[in-house]
Each structure stands twice: as structure tokens, then as C-alpha cells.
Scaffold this motif. Structure first.
Motif, PDB file in Angstrom:
ATOM      1  N   GLU A 219      12.518  -7.423 -19.700  1.00 52.10           N
ATOM      2  CA  GLU A 219      13.949  -7.246 -19.517  1.00 52.10           C
ATOM      3  C   GLU A 219      14.749  -8.283 -20.299  1.00 52.10           C
ATOM      4  O   GLU A 219      15.855  -7.996 -20.775  1.00 52.10           O
ATOM      5  CB  GLU A 219      14.294  -7.295 -18.031  1.00 52.10           C
ATOM      6  CG  GLU A 219      13.752  -6.100 -17.272  1.00 52.10           C
ATOM      7  CD  GLU A 219      14.236  -6.041 -15.841  1.00 52.10           C
ATOM      8  OE1 GLU A 219      14.874  -7.030 -15.384  1.00 52.10           O
ATOM      9  OE2 GLU A 219      13.979  -5.025 -15.171  1.00 52.10           O
ATOM     10  N   THR A 220      14.202  -9.479 -20.439  1.00 49.85           N
ATOM     11  CA  THR A 220      14.872 -10.496 -21.266  1.00 49.85           C
ATOM     12  C   THR A 220      14.951 -10.049 -22.708  1.00 49.85           C
ATOM     13  O   THR A 220      15.995 -10.171 -23.358  1.00 49.85           O
ATOM     14  CB  THR A 220      14.127 -11.841 -21.177  1.00 49.85           C
ATOM     15  OG1 THR A 220      14.155 -12.307 -19.821  1.00 49.85           O
ATOM     16  CG2 THR A 220      14.774 -12.883 -22.075  1.00 49.85           C
ATOM     17  N   ARG A 221      13.850  -9.509 -23.248  1.00 45.14           N
ATOM     18  CA  ARG A 221      13.848  -8.998 -24.613  1.00 45.14           C
ATOM     19  C   ARG A 221      14.818  -7.830 -24.766  1.00 45.14           C
ATOM     20  O   ARG A 221      15.572  -7.756 -25.740  1.00 45.14           O
ATOM     21  CB  ARG A 221      12.436  -8.555 -25.011  1.00 45.14           C
ATOM     22  CG  ARG A 221      11.442  -9.678 -25.219  1.00 45.14           C
ATOM     23  CD  ARG A 221      10.166  -9.164 -25.888  1.00 45.14           C
ATOM     24  NE  ARG A 221       9.517  -8.132 -25.093  1.00 45.14           N
ATOM     25  CZ  ARG A 221       8.593  -8.366 -24.174  1.00 45.14           C
ATOM     26  NH1 ARG A 221       8.205  -9.599 -23.913  1.00 45.14           N
ATOM     27  NH2 ARG A 221       8.041  -7.361 -23.510  1.00 45.14           N
ATOM     28  N   ASP A 222      14.813  -6.930 -23.780  1.00 37.18           N
ATOM     29  CA  ASP A 222      15.696  -5.770 -23.852  1.00 37.18           C
ATOM     30  C   ASP A 222      17.162  -6.177 -23.840  1.00 37.18           C
ATOM     31  O   ASP A 222      17.982  -5.636 -24.590  1.00 37.18           O
ATOM     32  CB  ASP A 222      15.412  -4.827 -22.680  1.00 37.18           C
ATOM     33  CG  ASP A 222      14.103  -4.071 -22.831  1.00 37.18           C
ATOM     34  OD1 ASP A 222      13.495  -4.156 -23.920  1.00 37.18           O
ATOM     35  OD2 ASP A 222      13.690  -3.400 -21.866  1.00 37.18           O
ATOM     36  N   GLU A 223      17.514  -7.131 -22.997  1.00 42.59           N
ATOM     37  CA  GLU A 223      18.909  -7.554 -22.909  1.00 42.59           C
ATOM     38  C   GLU A 223      19.359  -8.236 -24.193  1.00 42.59           C
ATOM     39  O   GLU A 223      20.504  -8.054 -24.638  1.00 42.59           O
ATOM     40  CB  GLU A 223      19.086  -8.495 -21.710  1.00 42.59           C
ATOM     41  CG  GLU A 223      20.531  -8.754 -21.340  1.00 42.59           C
ATOM     42  CD  GLU A 223      21.262  -7.520 -20.844  1.00 42.59           C
ATOM     43  OE1 GLU A 223      22.505  -7.541 -20.832  1.00 42.59           O
ATOM     44  OE2 GLU A 223      20.600  -6.525 -20.478  1.00 42.59           O
ATOM     45  N   ARG A 224      18.471  -8.994 -24.806  1.00 40.69           N
ATOM     46  CA  ARG A 224      18.805  -9.609 -26.092  1.00 40.69           C
ATOM     47  C   ARG A 224      19.064  -8.549 -27.148  1.00 40.69           C
ATOM     48  O   ARG A 224      19.980  -8.682 -27.974  1.00 40.69           O
ATOM     49  CB  ARG A 224      17.673 -10.534 -26.536  1.00 40.69           C
ATOM     50  CG  ARG A 224      17.575 -11.838 -25.751  1.00 40.69           C
ATOM     51  CD  ARG A 224      16.336 -12.611 -26.152  1.00 40.69           C
ATOM     52  NE  ARG A 224      16.209 -13.855 -25.401  1.00 40.69           N
ATOM     53  CZ  ARG A 224      15.124 -14.625 -25.392  1.00 40.69           C
ATOM     54  NH1 ARG A 224      14.047 -14.248 -26.102  1.00 40.69           N
ATOM     55  NH2 ARG A 224      15.088 -15.745 -24.688  1.00 40.69           N
ATOM     56  N   GLN A 225      18.275  -7.492 -27.135  1.00 36.82           N
ATOM     57  CA  GLN A 225      18.487  -6.401 -28.079  1.00 36.82           C
ATOM     58  C   GLN A 225      19.854  -5.764 -27.883  1.00 36.82           C
ATOM     59  O   GLN A 225      20.583  -5.522 -28.841  1.00 36.82           O
ATOM     60  CB  GLN A 225      17.406  -5.330 -27.912  1.00 36.82           C
ATOM     61  CG  GLN A 225      16.071  -5.670 -28.535  1.00 36.82           C
ATOM     62  CD  GLN A 225      15.116  -4.486 -28.441  1.00 36.82           C
ATOM     63  OE1 GLN A 225      15.341  -3.535 -27.693  1.00 36.82           O
ATOM     64  NE2 GLN A 225      14.044  -4.545 -29.203  1.00 36.82           N
ATOM     65  N   ILE A 226      20.184  -5.495 -26.625  1.00 38.35           N
ATOM     66  CA  ILE A 226      21.439  -4.814 -26.331  1.00 38.35           C
ATOM     67  C   ILE A 226      22.644  -5.693 -26.670  1.00 38.35           C
ATOM     68  O   ILE A 226      23.593  -5.255 -27.331  1.00 38.35           O
ATOM     69  CB  ILE A 226      21.473  -4.396 -24.854  1.00 38.35           C
ATOM     70  CG1 ILE A 226      20.408  -3.320 -24.596  1.00 38.35           C
ATOM     71  CG2 ILE A 226      22.856  -3.883 -24.462  1.00 38.35           C
ATOM     72  CD1 ILE A 226      20.182  -3.017 -23.135  1.00 38.35           C
ATOM     73  N   LEU A 227      22.614  -6.953 -26.245  1.00 37.09           N
ATOM     74  CA  LEU A 227      23.740  -7.857 -26.500  1.00 37.09           C
ATOM     75  C   LEU A 227      23.849  -8.212 -27.976  1.00 37.09           C
ATOM     76  O   LEU A 227      24.949  -8.425 -28.495  1.00 37.09           O
ATOM     77  CB  LEU A 227      23.587  -9.131 -25.669  1.00 37.09           C
ATOM     78  CG  LEU A 227      23.672  -8.955 -24.146  1.00 37.09           C
ATOM     79  CD1 LEU A 227      23.462 -10.285 -23.438  1.00 37.09           C
ATOM     80  CD2 LEU A 227      25.018  -8.351 -23.749  1.00 37.09           C
TER      81      LEU A 227
END
Length: 300
Positions: free
Chosen positions: A53-61
Motif C-alpha cells: 500500500e505504501t508503494r501504491d500510494e506513492r504511485q498515485i500521489l
């Protein structure tokens, strides 16, 4: 007459993953044998989820590639988009956790597969409205879904109950509950996260002596199921990406040679079926008409 065709993301993910494990692990498990979920196994899964989820949020932001096919080299990505828009479902196994085999943890297995499909002629708003009609799940998904109910809704947060049934080598009935959170990024992009909050294997389902086994003290066919969805309206339709991450018991000792081929092959096939069925059902519901859409060209 209004169609009740529905495509809830938590249902299709659950059906696909449960089918995989019943067909594979069920081969080597006696019907009454229990496998307890250990604290260290649950902790390892939680750690995997936190990193993901940390990786995913970095992608989105960071406005990095929204769909997994966007991260492919340009000629390969262009070919992938052509295939998806032509009706194909593309999928892969996620192995980006930094270890050679992140699926194997102490006392269990993590299954992480992602796929993408394109639904022509429908808007993001239409897709989201279809996904959120949870009370009609059992109408459409019998015999895999025996019961369904929206337990509670607060804004874009839904709590859902599903009773699932799968018949392969053995028959398994599961009472499951999910918390599903939707998040709209802009008028053409949205995401959702579906977390299983309870999964209980049901003994003697439908009989007078029906009872739920204690969660985490059952045959271990499904202990956790988290699903991550991305929705992107573009090119005259909407792209849907599903990333399903489940936790199950480990392969029984001595049966790895028999079961591992199932585990490696069936999740991809199940995910492809899930997304293909999703597309067909949504197109049937909305008859391929894009209403009130903002058609963004290309991918982001």
C-alpha cells in the motif's frame, strides 16, 4: 425491465481465489482437518500489505503509471493497450516485494495477481454505480454466491456480507464480510480497496446443525482477501484493473509437486475470467452507451 446485472469487485475476487485454493489445496486435505492461522503468518501478511500500500500510494500521489501496463516499455505498452481495447484480458503475478519468492511466508502463502480489462461505451460513473449495488449480488452470482447483503454504508465506505460456495474436489461454504472504500481522484480516475474483515468456513451449510468454524481455525482455504481496484475512463470507455491479494495455508507437506502447478496457473486464469465476466455484465447493463462522460485520450 431493468437489468440486475452487477459486478462487485469483492465478490469476483473471492470467487476466483477460493476456487483456486479448493481445486489445488483441497486435493490433499481431509474434509475435517483444521489448519490454524498463526500470529506470525498473519503478521507477515500484514507487513506485505503495508509495503504494497505504501508503494501504491506513492504511485498515485506521484502521478506514476496508473495501470500496470503503463509501466511497460513504450512499444510493449502500446501493444498491450491494443490488445486490451481489442477485448483481451491481460494479467500477471506481482513479484515486486523485493525477495525472490515473496509469496512463501511462515505457515502460509500469499497470492498476488493483477489484471486489466477495457469496457467500451461506459463511463466511470456508470461503472461505479454498478459496483456499489451490493444487495443484488446473490441474484446474479448463484450458485457461487448464496447470500449477499449491504450491511452498512457511510459515504464511500461500504460494509458487505457474502456467503460463498465453491465445489471442486471438495465443497466449501464461506461466510465473509468486507469493508470497501472508494476514492475518486478526479473525474476520470478512481480507486477502491476491499478488506476482508471476517472469513468463516461454514460446516453443514443450510442444515439444522449449521455452524461457523472459528476464523483462522479451519482448513485454511482462505484466511485473508484484500482487493485493490483502479478505474480509468479514457478512449471511449473505462479501464478496470484488479489486484487481488489473498492469504491461505501453505502447501501440505509432500504435495508440492502436485499442488504448486495449480497455484501457479489457476490464479491467472481465474482473474482473466473475472475481468472478462465483469466487462460482459457491465456492457449488458448499460448497453454500451457512454452517458455524461469526459473522454480522456491516452493513458496516465
Amino acid at each position: 425491465m431493468t437489468s440486475r446485472t452487477r459486478i462487485p469487485e469483492s465478490i469476483w475476487s473471492a470467487i476466483a481465489i477460493v476456487g483456486v485454493l479448493i481445486a489445488a489445496i483441497g486435493i490433499g486435505i481431509r474434509p475435517t482437518r483444521a489448519e490454524q492461522l498463526k500470529k506470525e503468518t498473519a503478521a507477515a501478511y500484514d507487513q506485505y500489505i503495508r509495503l504494497k500500500e505504501t508503494r501504491d500510494e506513492r504511485q498515485i500521489l506521484g502521478r506514476q503509471p496508473f495501470l500496470w501496463i503503463d509501466a511497460l516499455p513504450e512499444p510493449v505498452a502500446r501493444e498491450a493497450y491494443t490488445k486490451v481495447k481489442g477485448g483481451q484480458v491481460l494479467s500477471k503475478r506481482n513479484q515486486d516485494c523485493g525477495t525472490p519468492d515473496c509469496s512463501a511466508i511462515h505457515g502460509g502463502l500469499i497470492h498476488d495477481w493483477v489484471g486489466v480489462v477495457f469496457i467500451p461505451g461506459v463511463s466511470l460513473a456508470q461503472v461505479m454505480s454498478a459496483l456499489q449495488d451490493y444487495d443484488h449480488d446473490a441474484d446474479y452470482y448463484r450458485p457461487q454466491v448464496l447470500k449477499s447483503k449491504l450491511l452498512d454504508r457511510s459515504g464511500d465506505v461500504f460494509h458487505v456480507f457474502l456467503r460463498l460456495k465453491q465445489v471442486h474436489v471438495i465443497t466449501v461454504v464461506l461466510d465473509t464480510e468486507y469493508e470497501v472504500r472508494y476514492r475518486y481522484l478526479n473525474e476520470t480516475h478512481a480507486i477502491s480497496r476491499s478488506y476482508s474483515t471476517r472469513i468463516s468456513e461454514v460446516e453443514n451449510a443450510g442444515e439444522a446443525n449449521e455452524r461457523d468454524r472459528a476464523p483462522g481455525d479451519d482448513r485454511g482455504l482462505l484466511w485473508r482477501l484484500y482487493s485493490y481496484w483502479r478505474f480509468y475512463q479514457a478512449d471511449g470507455g473505462t479501464y478496470i484493473q484488479c489486484d487481488a491479494v489473498s492469504l491461505t495455508r501453505d502447501v501440505p507437506a509432500g504435495l508440492g509437486w502436485l499442488i504448486r502447478p495449480f497455484i501457479q496457473k489457476i490464479p491467472s486464469e481465474s482473474l482473466r475470467f473475472t475481468l472478462d465476466a465483469t466487462r460482459a455484465a457491465i456492457m449488458k447493463k448499460f448497453d454500451g452507451t457512454l452517458h455524461g462522460s469526459h473522454d480522456a485520450e491516452g493513458s496516465k
